[in-house]
Design a protein around this motif. Structure first.
Motif, short mmCIF file in Angstrom:
data_model
loop_
_atom_site.label_atom_id
_atom_site.label_comp_id
_atom_site.label_asym_id
_atom_site.label_seq_id
_atom_site.Cartn_x
_atom_site.Cartn_y
_atom_site.Cartn_z
N MET A 1 25.00 9.08 15.06
CA MET A 1 25.61 8.21 15.85
C MET A 1 24.43 7.20 16.08
O MET A 1 23.18 7.41 16.20
N ASP A 2 25.04 6.02 16.08
CA ASP A 2 24.20 4.83 16.19
C ASP A 2 23.33 4.80 17.63
O ASP A 2 23.62 5.28 18.66
N ILE A 4 21.94 2.72 20.70
CA ILE A 4 22.71 1.59 21.58
C ILE A 4 22.51 0.30 21.13
O ILE A 4 23.24 -0.37 21.09
N LEU A 7 24.67 -0.71 18.05
CA LEU A 7 25.98 -0.76 18.52
C LEU A 7 26.59 -1.98 18.62
O LEU A 7 25.96 -3.02 19.07
N LEU A 9 28.56 -3.96 20.90
CA LEU A 9 28.76 -3.62 22.25
C LEU A 9 30.02 -4.51 22.54
O LEU A 9 30.74 -3.90 23.20
N LEU A 12 32.69 -2.56 21.02
CA LEU A 12 32.94 -1.36 22.01
C LEU A 12 33.83 -1.64 23.22
O LEU A 12 34.58 -0.87 23.72
N GLN A 16 37.38 -0.03 24.23
CA GLN A 16 37.26 0.94 25.52
C GLN A 16 38.22 0.47 26.40
O GLN A 16 39.00 1.18 26.96
N TYR B 237 36.97 14.45 27.98
CA TYR B 237 37.76 14.05 26.95
C TYR B 237 37.05 14.62 25.38
O TYR B 237 37.63 15.19 24.67
N CYS B 291 27.52 8.39 26.76
CA CYS B 291 28.72 8.00 27.23
C CYS B 291 29.17 6.43 26.93
O CYS B 291 30.30 6.17 26.83
N LYS B 293 28.69 5.12 24.50
CA LYS B 293 28.99 4.89 22.98
C LYS B 293 30.42 5.41 22.71
O LYS B 293 31.23 5.26 21.78
N CYS B 294 30.84 6.05 23.89
CA CYS B 294 32.31 6.78 23.58
C CYS B 294 33.40 5.92 24.14
O CYS B 294 33.34 5.25 24.93
N VAL B 317 29.46 14.97 22.66
CA VAL B 317 29.25 13.93 21.78
C VAL B 317 30.35 12.88 22.01
O VAL B 317 31.40 13.05 21.88
N PRO B 318 29.78 11.60 21.78
CA PRO B 318 30.87 10.37 21.98
C PRO B 318 31.86 10.42 20.73
O PRO B 318 31.45 10.90 19.88
N THR B 320 34.65 8.69 18.72
CA THR B 320 34.43 7.33 18.02
C THR B 320 35.78 6.77 17.94
O THR B 320 36.78 7.44 17.95
#
Lengths: 60, 334
Positions: A1-2, A4, A7, A9, A12, A16, B237, B291, B293-294, B317-318, B320
């Motif tokens: 996992m990257d 922060i 990322l 953002l 993302l 989201q 989730y 979170c 990153k999720c 774990v986030p 992806t």
């Protein structure tokens, strides 16, 4: 996992938001209204929830 | 204004009538609170007039649904009076109960013609062995099952609710299958909120999330296939990172879907002791750096704070982007 810092953002945030919209639409289409009543129930039965002073602290 | 009441949503009011109960559920947080109240010589139950006044006040202020909860409201001698009063006011009434009172048919006869009743009945396992061990009341399983049958016979709507614990987490799907036999409206699978539990008791009662994965996926898939409404409460989730059936039935999502459709304004929100559960709840939960990153970050409230306190957050774990591509519109799939 990257980390922060690594990322994207902006990307993302778009994902989201789009996923949230999509899932909320799905939920409404499902007409599952369970959270009208399910969120909480007995789980809320604590003085932290039931009594005024602590409640005020919680929502501050 | 009585202090044992607070608002859940804009037009729904929870009325907690007191703390007495005829079960002693091992996951229940009411009992320690009741003990504190007794130690302080405080009042454990609202009296009849206080409950009736609260209901009338709610109606006068635009509430359309009340949730009668406790403790166990059906063991009160004034239960029939309270319920009839609420129904006569034209309110929809959700009754949170272990159902045992209704195991005798004559106890439900007065409700045959009462409209707007919805029963939320706790069923903590598919067998007497499991359910009675959790309620610590021998015979409670059979009484609850008899109650479900009796209430369905008079066409009352029912949601069954199982609180997950270390004593039933391997039997969640079995309980779903059992519940389906009764033609109930919904089934709710709830992660326990073991607030104020000492660490030893917490770890005795509360399972780690990763232990639930298979049972959750089985239940969610069954819900989808059989069109049997099931919802999952306070289960992030990422516990099932490949299950759309579970994601779609997550109460964090369902809450948001409802919140955005209704006005939240209501005169009762101005009352000092009334607070909106939808606003309080997230403050009692935990999110952390990962979170962000999720992909579900905006939809997820996280686990209860106490869970992270005792078990940490290594198992979360986030999720992806590659897991949710088919849920996105084409223009963001790059």
């Amino acid at each position: 996992m990257d980390s922060i810092e690594e990322l994207n953002l902006d990307r993302l945030e778009v994902i989201q938001n789009r996923l949230s919209s999509s899932m909320i639409k799905i939920a409404r289409d499902q007409k599952l209204t369970a959270s009208d009543w399910v969120q909480g129930g007995w789980s809320r039965s604590s003085d932290k929830v039931d009594f005024g002073i602590k409640l005020q602290e919680l929502v501050r | 204004m009585p202090i044992w009441s607070y608002m859940r949503g804009s037009k729904m009011l929870d009325v907690k009538v007191g703390y007495h109960c005829n079960n002693k559920c091992i996951h229940c947080v009411v009992d320690p609170v009741r003990q504190k109240i007794m130690d302080n010589n405080s009042k454990q139950n609202l009296n009849t007039q206080e409950v009736l006044d609260l209901i009338s006040d709610a109606k006068d202020n635009g509430v359309n649904t009340i949730v009668l909860t406790g403790g166990e409201i059906t063991i009160r001698k004034d239960f029939k009076k309270i319920l009839t009063h609420a129904a006569d006011k034209g309110l929809k009434v959700n009754i949170q109960t272990n159902g045992r009172f209704f195991s005798q048919k004559q106890h439900s006869e007065f409700m045959v013609d009462l409209p707007g009743l919805f029963f939320i009945i706790a069923l903590h396992g598919p067998t007497a062995q499991i359910h009675d061990m959790i309620t610590q009341e021998k015979g409670s399983f059979q009484e609850t099952v008899d109650a479900i049958i009796n209430l369905r016979e008079i066409n009352k709507e029912i949601a069954l609710k199982i609180v997950i614990s270390n004593f039933n987490h391997n039997n969640l799907f079995e309980t779903v299958l059992f519940a389906k036999n009764f033609d109930v409206n919904e089934f709710n699978i709830v992660f326990p909120h073991a607030l104020d539990f000492e660490e030893k008791l917490f770890k005795k009662v509360v399972p780690k999330y990763y232990l639930l994965k298979d049972e959750i996926i089985q239940s969610a898939n069954f819900s989808e296939k059989e069109h049997f409404p099931i919802s999952f409460e306070t289960i992030p989730y990422c516990i099932c990172p490949d299950s759309q059936a579970f994601w779609k039935r997550n109460c964090d999502l369902l809450s948001k879907a409802i919140q955005n459709t209704e006005s939240r304004q209501n005169a009762l929100e101005l009352e000092k002791y009334l607070l909106n559960w939808n606003e309080i709840r997230p403050k009692m939960k935990e999110k952390w750096e990962n979170c962000i990153k999720c992909v579900f970050n905006l939809l997820c409230e996280g686990p209860w704070k106490e869970y992270v306190q005792y078990y940490g957050h290594a198992e979360f774990v986030p999720i992806t982007e590659d897991k949710i591509l088919d849920l996105l519109e084409e223009d963001v799939r790059f």
